[in-house]
Design a protein around this motif. Structure first.
Motif, mmCIF file in Angstrom:
data_model
loop_
_atom_site.group_PDB
_atom_site.id
_atom_site.type_symbol
_atom_site.label_atom_id
_atom_site.label_comp_id
_atom_site.label_asym_id
_atom_site.label_seq_id
_atom_site.Cartn_x
_atom_site.Cartn_y
_atom_site.Cartn_z
ATOM 1 N N GLN A 110 0.843 -1.185 0.000
ATOM 2 C CA GLN A 110 0.000 0.000 0.000
ATOM 3 C C GLN A 110 0.884 1.243 0.000
ATOM 4 O OE1 GLN A 110 -3.444 -0.033 -0.143
ATOM 5 N NE2 GLN A 110 -3.109 -2.239 -0.486
ATOM 6 N N PRO A 111 0.574 2.240 -0.834
ATOM 7 C CA PRO A 111 1.394 3.456 -0.883
ATOM 8 C C PRO A 111 1.673 3.994 0.520
ATOM 9 C CG PRO A 111 -0.269 3.521 -2.583
ATOM 10 C CD PRO A 111 -0.584 2.315 -1.744
ATOM 11 N N ARG A 112 2.925 4.372 0.731
ATOM 12 C CA ARG A 112 3.354 4.729 2.084
ATOM 13 C C ARG A 112 4.085 6.069 2.114
ATOM 14 N NH1 ARG A 112 5.923 0.245 6.120
ATOM 15 N NH2 ARG A 112 6.530 1.597 7.851
ATOM 16 N N GLU A 113 5.219 6.122 1.489
ATOM 17 C CA GLU A 113 5.975 7.367 1.355
ATOM 18 C C GLU A 113 6.853 7.219 0.118
ATOM 19 O OE1 GLU A 113 9.377 7.828 1.966
ATOM 20 O OE2 GLU A 113 9.867 5.832 2.700
ATOM 21 N N PRO A 114 7.226 8.323 -0.507
ATOM 22 C CA PRO A 114 7.833 8.277 -1.842
ATOM 23 C C PRO A 114 9.013 7.333 -2.007
ATOM 24 C CG PRO A 114 7.270 10.529 -1.287
ATOM 25 C CD PRO A 114 7.009 9.725 -0.052
ATOM 26 N N LEU A 115 9.988 7.361 -1.104
ATOM 27 C CA LEU A 115 11.168 6.527 -1.284
ATOM 28 C C LEU A 115 10.831 5.044 -1.158
ATOM 29 C CD1 LEU A 115 14.161 8.356 0.451
ATOM 30 C CD2 LEU A 115 13.762 7.969 -1.988
ATOM 31 N N ALA A 116 10.005 4.689 -0.180
ATOM 32 C CA ALA A 116 9.625 3.289 -0.012
ATOM 33 C C ALA A 116 8.821 2.811 -1.217
ATOM 34 C CB ALA A 116 8.821 3.108 1.272
ATOM 35 N N ASP A 117 7.886 3.644 -1.693
ATOM 36 C CA ASP A 117 7.093 3.277 -2.867
ATOM 37 C C ASP A 117 7.990 3.095 -4.094
ATOM 38 O OD1 ASP A 117 4.961 3.576 -1.168
ATOM 39 O OD2 ASP A 117 4.293 5.484 -2.008
ATOM 40 N N ARG A 118 8.980 3.953 -4.213
ATOM 41 C CA ARG A 118 9.923 3.837 -5.335
ATOM 42 C C ARG A 118 10.714 2.529 -5.243
ATOM 43 N NH1 ARG A 118 15.305 7.452 -5.802
ATOM 44 N NH2 ARG A 118 16.315 6.294 -7.473
ATOM 45 N N ALA A 119 11.117 2.152 -4.029
ATOM 46 C CA ALA A 119 11.858 0.905 -3.841
ATOM 47 C C ALA A 119 11.027 -0.290 -4.292
ATOM 48 C CB ALA A 119 12.262 0.750 -2.379
ATOM 49 N N VAL A 120 9.734 -0.266 -3.984
ATOM 50 C CA VAL A 120 8.859 -1.362 -4.398
ATOM 51 C C VAL A 120 8.746 -1.412 -5.917
ATOM 52 C CG1 VAL A 120 6.492 -2.253 -4.330
ATOM 53 C CG2 VAL A 120 7.558 -1.378 -2.240
ATOM 54 N N LYS A 121 8.544 -0.269 -6.549
ATOM 55 C CA LYS A 121 8.394 -0.236 -8.007
ATOM 56 C C LYS A 121 9.668 -0.696 -8.707
ATOM 57 C CE LYS A 121 4.882 3.406 -8.145
ATOM 58 N NZ LYS A 121 4.556 4.801 -8.552
ATOM 59 N N GLU A 122 10.813 -0.216 -8.227
ATOM 60 C CA GLU A 122 12.067 -0.619 -8.845
ATOM 61 C C GLU A 122 12.359 -2.095 -8.570
ATOM 62 O OE1 GLU A 122 15.399 1.915 -8.276
ATOM 63 O OE2 GLU A 122 14.286 3.745 -8.776
ATOM 64 N N GLY A 123 11.948 -2.567 -7.389
ATOM 65 C CA GLY A 123 12.108 -3.979 -7.074
ATOM 66 C C GLY A 123 11.283 -4.855 -7.998
ATOM 67 N N GLN A 124 10.053 -4.451 -8.257
ATOM 68 C CA GLN A 124 9.200 -5.195 -9.183
ATOM 69 C C GLN A 124 9.815 -5.234 -10.572
ATOM 70 O OE1 GLN A 124 5.525 -2.898 -8.403
ATOM 71 N NE2 GLN A 124 4.502 -4.864 -8.088
ATOM 72 N N ARG A 125 10.327 -4.102 -11.017
ATOM 73 C CA ARG A 125 10.917 -4.018 -12.348
ATOM 74 C C ARG A 125 12.139 -4.934 -12.461
ATOM 75 N NH1 ARG A 125 12.037 1.037 -12.258
ATOM 76 N NH2 ARG A 125 9.924 1.664 -12.824
ATOM 77 N N TRP A 126 12.980 -4.909 -11.426
ATOM 78 C CA TRP A 126 14.179 -5.761 -11.454
ATOM 79 C C TRP A 126 13.803 -7.238 -11.399
ATOM 80 C CZ3 TRP A 126 15.447 -9.059 -7.403
ATOM 81 C CH2 TRP A 126 16.602 -9.816 -7.634
ATOM 82 N N LEU A 127 12.813 -7.571 -10.593
ATOM 83 C CA LEU A 127 12.448 -8.969 -10.387
ATOM 84 C C LEU A 127 12.019 -9.646 -11.684
ATOM 85 C CD1 LEU A 127 12.300 -10.927 -7.982
ATOM 86 C CD2 LEU A 127 9.891 -10.312 -7.746
ATOM 87 N N GLU A 128 11.422 -8.878 -12.588
ATOM 88 C CA GLU A 128 10.972 -9.434 -13.863
ATOM 89 C C GLU A 128 12.134 -9.975 -14.691
ATOM 90 O OE1 GLU A 128 8.869 -6.291 -15.733
ATOM 91 O OE2 GLU A 128 7.111 -6.415 -14.405
ATOM 92 N N SER A 129 13.328 -9.472 -14.447
ATOM 93 C CA SER A 129 14.480 -9.899 -15.246
ATOM 94 C C SER A 129 15.423 -10.830 -14.485
ATOM 95 C CB SER A 129 15.278 -8.663 -15.703
ATOM 96 O OG SER A 129 15.813 -7.974 -14.587
ATOM 97 N N TRP A 130 15.087 -11.127 -13.221
ATOM 98 C CA TRP A 130 15.986 -11.967 -12.414
ATOM 99 C C TRP A 130 15.918 -13.402 -12.906
ATOM 100 C CZ3 TRP A 130 15.324 -13.933 -6.743
ATOM 101 C CH2 TRP A 130 16.567 -14.359 -6.251
ATOM 102 N N SER A 131 17.061 -13.968 -13.253
ATOM 103 C CA SER A 131 17.106 -15.336 -13.761
ATOM 104 C C SER A 131 18.130 -16.143 -12.981
ATOM 105 C CB SER A 131 17.486 -15.332 -15.247
ATOM 106 O OG SER A 131 18.760 -14.730 -15.429
ATOM 107 N N PRO A 132 18.082 -17.486 -13.076
ATOM 108 C CA PRO A 132 19.060 -18.332 -12.382
ATOM 109 C C PRO A 132 20.483 -17.949 -12.756
ATOM 110 C CG PRO A 132 17.262 -19.653 -13.228
ATOM 111 C CD PRO A 132 17.077 -18.274 -13.793
ATOM 112 N N GLY A 133 21.416 -18.308 -11.897
ATOM 113 C CA GLY A 133 22.795 -17.879 -12.048
ATOM 114 C C GLY A 133 23.543 -18.458 -13.226
ATOM 115 N N GLY A 134 23.111 -19.596 -13.766
ATOM 116 C CA GLY A 134 23.788 -20.169 -14.920
ATOM 117 C C GLY A 134 24.941 -21.078 -14.536
ATOM 118 N N GLN A 135 25.923 -21.175 -15.425
ATOM 119 C CA GLN A 135 27.038 -22.099 -15.253
ATOM 120 C C GLN A 135 28.114 -21.493 -14.337
ATOM 121 O OE1 GLN A 135 26.794 -25.207 -16.655
ATOM 122 N NE2 GLN A 135 24.772 -24.478 -17.293
ATOM 123 N N GLY A 136 29.012 -22.370 -13.902
ATOM 124 C CA GLY A 136 30.171 -21.916 -13.145
ATOM 125 C C GLY A 136 29.920 -21.641 -11.685
#
Length: 258
Positions: A122-148
């Motif tokens: 739930q919207p709370r304060e600007p910096l925390a809300d921004r952290a959630v939005k950026e976290g969602q955006r990053w999570l969409e591209s998070w993939s397994p670590g791969g080889q090595g």
């Protein structure tokens, strides 16, 4: 993920400790017993000795030492901690480790947990809300670590209180979330644990020799663990100083921008 929950009770009986788990933590006693048994065989002295396992209670030896959380962690303490963790990660032979279940709260489980918390935010304060939005955006591209990546036996809980300094070495306790993992994931979980910075920054990640692939995975996994702590700390906990959540908000934004 158990750090803000009461999952067990401890009873001290002379040179022994009885750890009795709550029913709300299924499988924890079995994981604790498995870890103690494996380490007694492959890394004796690193953790308590297993004594008995009955029902949801694990009896183990009581080891000496002062928890690193609450102790002013100097370079020698951190070096000894890294040495103990390196021993832990490499302790279980590969052929044996393949038969160990994956530890709870590995990548898929964490990603799902973060997605649900982001969706319910739930919207709370600007910096925390921004952290959630950026976290969602990053999570969409998070993939397994791969080889090595090196497989490792992971303790599953990076709380600084689980590392005991006896004056010359560090020993490890608390294996309720232990299991098969990889070195990069374990280093990231440890580095982002709130106990590693809330009372004074303890830089541990640089103590490990990581391959380029592991360094990349560590950076990405640290973003995930920072988000986990963002949500866990979104309601101030009396264990932590006032303002801890705001510090975590800033930490998330910095980590996601790295």
């Amino acid at each position: 993920m158990a750090d803000l929950q009461h999952t067990h009770e401890l009873t001290y009986e002379g040179d022994r400790v009885v750890k009795r788990y709550q029913e709300s933590k299924p499988g924890a006693a079995e994981r604790e017993w498995r870890a103690l048994t494996l380490l007694a065989e492959h890394a004796p002295g690193l953790a308590p000795e297993p004594v008995a396992f009955e029902g949801g209670a694990v009896t183990m030896s009581r080891i000496p030492g002062v928890p690193l959380r609450g102790l002013f962690a100097r370079a020698r303490h951190v070096a000894a901690m890294a040495e103990a963790l390196a021993e832990l990660h490499a302790a279980v032979p590969p052929a044996v480790l393949r038969g160990v279940p994956v530890r709870p709260w590995q990548q898929e489980a964490i990603a799902d947990w973060i997605k649900k918390r982001c969706a319910a935010w739930q919207p709370r304060e600007p910096l925390a809300d921004r952290a959630v939005k950026e976290g969602q955006r990053w999570l969409e591209s998070w993939s397994p670590g791969g080889q090595g990546l090196r497989e490792a036996f992971g303790a599953g809980d990076g709380n600084l209180a689980n590392f005991l300094w006896d004056g010359s070495r560090v020993r490890i306790v608390d294996f309720e979330d232990s299991g098969r993992s990889d070195v990069a994931f374990e280093v990231a979980e440890l580095a982002e644990h709130v106990s590693m910075w809330v009372d004074g920054e303890v830089e541990i990640a640089r103590r490990f020799e990581l391959s380029p692939q592991e360094e990349r995975r560590t950076r990405e996994c640290r973003k995930a663990h920072a988000l986990v702590w963002f949500f866990l700390l979104s309601h101030e906990h009396p264990r932590n100083p006032p303002g801890t959540f705001q510090r975590q908000v800033e930490r998330v934004l910095t980590t996601l921008g790295a």
